[in-house]
Every structure is written in structure tokens, then in C-alpha cells.
Design a protein around this motif. Structure first.
Motif, PDB file in Angstrom:
ATOM      1  N   ASN A 137      49.477 108.369  53.508  1.00 30.92           N
ATOM      2  CA  ASN A 137      49.577 109.543  52.638  1.00 30.92           C
ATOM      3  C   ASN A 137      49.603 110.833  53.455  1.00 30.92           C
ATOM      4  N   ARG A 151      50.915 113.938  51.503  1.00 38.73           N
ATOM      5  CA  ARG A 151      50.079 113.837  50.295  1.00 38.73           C
ATOM      6  C   ARG A 151      48.621 114.031  50.716  1.00 38.73           C
ATOM      7  N   ASP A 163      54.751 111.885  44.819  1.00 41.66           N
ATOM      8  CA  ASP A 163      53.909 110.687  44.817  1.00 41.66           C
ATOM      9  C   ASP A 163      54.753 109.426  44.675  1.00 41.66           C
ATOM     10  N   ASN A 169      49.472 120.313  46.635  1.00 43.77           N
ATOM     11  CA  ASN A 169      48.473 120.109  47.677  1.00 43.77           C
ATOM     12  C   ASN A 169      47.653 121.374  47.913  1.00 43.77           C
TER      13      ASN A 169
END
Length: 524
Positions: free
Chosen positions: A287, A292, A469, A477
Motif C-alpha cells: 500500500n 495508499r 484503492d 491521503n
């Protein structure tokens, strides 16, 4: 024992292995079986036949480690051919014993090229039995996890070994030429994927969501006389696939392989601490590389808090050193994520305290985005990243060179390129935190750039501070966002929700500790 497994195979003594697979230590006799080892294999064999999972686990986690420490600290265990007569030459048990034999060699000694290849052959035979036979036995989840984990580790180790060509002997080069398919990346992925598909673990987890299956409640065991081996190997192979794809730098595919497991909930993957830590480490790293950051921070925080609370209970575990190492690596990754995406409200107080003790100075440097900051990013990434591999077979022609660092250098280059792209974003964020509204012209003056350049920077901020995602949705974020209306920037700052529950829980625990200490005090 063949009847116990319902699998028709020749007895193990019909299989021959060249003597070169044994250790070259003069003091080591592969055919000598001490009485304690005879007792160990006989009892382990009987417990596996009887499906006595508790006793199998005690012998696997306890007796095997104690015997290794006492008798085989610097040598391999007796050869499988030597112990086979004590277990009725049972084919499947001998495959399991040989898997442990090679794991011991990797952990405490230095495997030869031939041993690496023979370990691959043994995994092929073992997984072949599981995939194409009817294996009617129950093994502890710890052992089944270790099988998958070691399989991926040995693949990674072989790729590194194969990529170091400079100092290879002619015999080692000949082995590489002769066994070009050993630890082939497609073979490794195919075995893991075949275990996932044959176990039907995706369907089992789907049925569990509908209330039609008791997989998590039973920890994956079968209490109706069946077997947990294929089912649990399939489950752990999803984690193995995530790890392999992270080693290859294919983070999207890795996360896709793990998708059937809901890591936001307690599950079977959390039962074995090695499985729990490996899952979150690779999930968080993937991630992070996909920008992410919020998801990575959230999961790193949870696992670091868990380790902080429970690591003392694993001090006698053979995995304890690995737990501590992964713990330190995840703090480094958390420091990177918080430097690129300052979402401190997602981090628990205890984890935040530990992080400050370890990396407060380096995190301050990383905020500056100068050469010193890049050096810190380089240092932390190099320390905390997986050991990336180049899966392709080497070109065995002169001049022979080492290329085992090529994959790592590529991933580091991509990561630092991403960091450099965010160089101006820290300045934008610091200004936006000071204002609720500000004109583009005024902000451009403060940042000493012209208006078109500022618009480009703001668009970069929007792009870099959002990610996509696994479902294709755009996720933020940032803790500071904005929108522009007629050359005016309107700042939207997210409000952190106060978690009173966590505060009260911490105070309750402290109060209970104080009461326990007072109870131990003996008054005169």
C-alpha cells in the motif's frame, strides 16, 4: 501410514538421492540416528496417524527445537533414509521430515547448491501429494504456515544465490545449467495458486460471510474427522502469493491475491504470529508503494500495537528474533508513511511514543526534502524493504557478474523518484494549514513562484495526495484538502475525532497494574 493418508505411493526407501545432498562435515554421519531422534520420529509419526494436533504441535514447536539446539546446532539432522525404517518407510511422513530437515539446514547452516535444488524437488513432491492425493491428516496451523513461509523464503534465497555469479565454482555453474527449472518463478506461483484453487478457500470464505461455514471459529481445523492440510495450505498460500508479488514489485497483483481475507477483522491469519506479522508487513508495504499511505499507516499502527502488548509472550518462540526484526522494519516504514502523509491522528499514543524514540530526528530531516532528507529516505527504505528478486534465469556466459541488487536498486529508484515529486508539496501543505481562504496570487507570492507554476503544484498536490484503492475508487491521503473557486483557495481541514474509549482503556489497564503491584506488597 499410507492407509492413514489414503494415498498410494511407494515406500520411501525406493527413492534415492545422491550423497552430495548431505553435509560435507567430516564429523557428521547422516546414517547415525541417536536414540532421542528415534523416539522423536516414532512419537511424531504416531501422533500424526492419530491426528493428535496438540501433541504434534508440542513436538514440532518444542521437541524439534530443543533437539536441534542440543544435538544439531552445527550439523544437519540424520538423513531421511536413516529414519525411514522407524516410520514404516511412510512416503508422506518422510516428505514432511525432509521438509523440516532442509528448513533446519537453511536456518542454522549454509545450504549447498544441490541441497537448494533437492529442497525444491521435495516441495514439488509434498505439494504434489496434497494436490493430487487425498491427505487425511490434521497438522498444526503453525507447521502449515511455516511450510508456505519457508517455500517462499527458499525461492527468494535461491534467486539471490543464483544472481551472485562472480564467485561461483564450475560445479555450481553446471548445477545452474542442469537444473534451470528449479525454483522457477512460474513453478512457484503455479504451486501457490494451485493450492488456493484446489482448496476452494475463496468459496469457503464466501460461505463463511453468509453464515454457512465455520472456518474462522474452528481456526481452520476439521473436527468431523477430515483434514485441514489442503484447506490451510490454500489459505496461507494467498499470503504467500502476496509476498512473492511484493518481491517481484507487482503490488497490485499481490493485494488482489490477498483480497478474499478481510484484514480489518480478526481471522485465521492472526492465530500464528508469524503469519499475522508477514501479512501486515507485506500488505502495508504494498500500500505504501501504491501511495495508499492512510491504509498503510492504519495497519502498521494496529500490528505494532499488538506486538508492543504481546511480544513478551513469544520470547521462547523460535520466531522471536524475526518478530523483533519485522517490528523494527515496520516502525521505519511507518516513519516513511507519516513523513509523506502526516496522518498522526491514526497512530495510537503508545506506538507514537515508540516511533518518536526511534525516529524523531530522522522524521524531522525527512520533512526538509533536501539531500540529507533523501539520504534518510534511502536509509530507511533500504533497511525496511523486502529483499527484492530478479526472477529470470541468469545468462551463464563470461564475464560473469552479480546482479542480485538490480531489483532492489530499481525499486529504490522508483521510490525516491516518488519522494522527489513531492518535494514542493510539504510547502503547500504548511501554507494551507495557516489559512481558511487565500488567493492564488497571494500564495504564489509566498511560495516565490508564478501563478501558472502554483496551479501546476496544486494539481500535483491533488494527484499525489489521493490514491486509487483496490476497487478503483479514489481515496484521500490528506488531512488538509482544498478547492478553488474564482482564483480563491478554500481550505478544508479534516477534524480529528477524539477517541475517549482508548483513553479510558489505557487508564483502566494502568489502574489494574497498580492494584496488582499493591497486592504483591506484603505489609509488616
Amino acid at each position: 501410514m499410507a492407509s492413514s493418508y489414503d494415498y498410494d505411493e511407494p515406500s520411501y526407501d525406493s527413492r534415492s538421492y545422491p550423497p552430495s545432498s548431505q553435509a560435507s562435515d567430516v564429523g557428521y554421519d547422516p546414517n547415525f540416528v541417536p536414540d532421542s531422534v528415534k523416539t522423536f520420529v516414532v512419537h511424531l509419526y504416531r501422533h500424526i496417524r492419530e491426528k493428535n494436533v496438540y501433541e504434534i504441535h508440542q513436538m514440532y514447536e518444542g521437541s524439534f527445537q530443543r533437539l536441534s539446539d542440543r544435538m544439531f546446532r552445527e550439523s544437519p539432522w540424520p538423513s531421511v533414509e536413516a529414519v525411514a525404517p522407524y516410520v514404516d518407510n511412510d512416503h508422506v511422513f518422510c516428505l514432511l521430515y525432509r521438509e523440516m530437515w532442509f528448513r533446519h539446514v537453511y536456518a542454522r547452516l549454509s545450504p549447498t547448491g544441490r541441497q537448494r535444488i533437492e529442497s525444491w524437488d521435495n516441495y514439488c513432491s509434498l505439494f504434489g501429494v496434497v494436490l493430487h492425493g487425498v491427505v487425511n491428516m490434521q497438522l498444526p496451523n503453525q507447521w502449515l504456515w511455516d511450510m508456505v513461509d519457508e517455500f517462499v523464503y527458499q525461492f527468494q534465497s535461491y534467486c539471490q544465490y543464483r544472481a551472485k555469479l562472480k564467485n561461483k565454482t564450475e560445479e555450481e555453474l553446471q548445477l545452474l545449467r542442469q537444473y534451470g527449472q528449479a525454483w522457477n518463478v512460474y513453478g512457484v506461483l503455479n504451486y501457490l495458486q494451485a493450492l488456493v484453487e484446489k482448496s476452494m478457500i475463496h468459496q469457503i470464505l464466501e460461505r463463511e460471510k453468509e453464515g454457512l461455514e465455520q472456518f474462522t471459529a474452528t481456526d481452520g481445523y476439521d473436527y468431523e474427522g477430515g483434514s485441514n492440510v489442503l484447506k490451510m495450505l490454500g489459505y496461507y498460500s494467498m499470503i504467500g502469493l502476496l509476498r512473492v508479488h511484493c518481491l517481484l514489485g507487482d503490488y497490485h497483483t499481490g493485494l488482489k491475491c490477498l483480497a478474499p481475507i478481510d484484514i480489518s477483522q480478526q481471522g485465521v491469519y492472526t492465530i500464528v504470529i508469524g503469519s499475522h506479522i508477514s501479512t501486515i508487513y507485506h500488505y502495508g508495504f504494498a500500500n505504501m508503494m501504491l501511495r495508499r499511505y492512510v491504509e498503510a499507516i492504519r495497519e502498521f499502527n494496529k500490528i505494532l500495537l499488538y506486538i508492543l502488548k504481546y511480544k513478551q509472550y513469544h520470547q521462547k518462540s523460535p520466531q522471536y528474533d524475526q518478530i523483533l526484526k519485522k517490528n523494527e522494519q515496520m516502525y521505519a516504514l511507518l516513519a516513511i508513511c507519516l513523513s509523506l502523509c502526516p496522518q498522526t491522528k491514526l497512530v495510537e499514543e503508545n506506538v507514537s511514543t515508540q516511533l518518536k524514540d526511534k525516529y524523531s530526528e530522522k522524521m524531522l530531516k525527512m520533512q526538509r526534502y533536501d539531500d540529507e532528507a533523501y539520504a534518510v529516505y534511502d536509509e530507511l527504505f533500504s533497511y525496511a524493504c523486502p529483499k527484492f528478486i530478479t526472477p529470470s534465469a541468469p545468462i551463464l556466459e563470461e564475464p560473469l557478474t552479480n546482479y542480485n541488487q538490480d531489483a532492489y536498486r530499481l525499486q529504490l529508484k522508483l521510490f525516491l523518484y516518488e519522494v522527489k515529486q513531492q518535494q514542493l508539496l510539504a510547502g503547500v501543505r504548511s501554507f494551507l494549514k495557516l489559512y481558511s481562504t487565500i488567493s492564488i496570487g497571494k500564495l504564489a507570492t509566498y511560495m516565490e513562484v508564478d501563478e501558472p507554476t502554483l496551479r501546476t503544484i496544486l494539481m500535483t498536490y491533488k494527484h499525489k495526495m489521493h490514491a486509487v484503492d483496490s476497487d478503483g475508487k479514489i481515496i484521500p491521503n490528506v488531512d488538509v484538502d482544498f478547492y478553488i473557486d474564482e482564483d480563491i483557495i478554500y481550505v478544508v481541514e479534516s477534524k480529528s475525532t477524539k477517541r475517549y474509549g482508548d483513553y479510558f482503556l489505557r487508564q483502566i489497564l494502568k489502574f489494574e497494574e497498580m492494584i496488582s503491584e499493591l497486592d504483591r506488597v506484603k505489609l509488616d
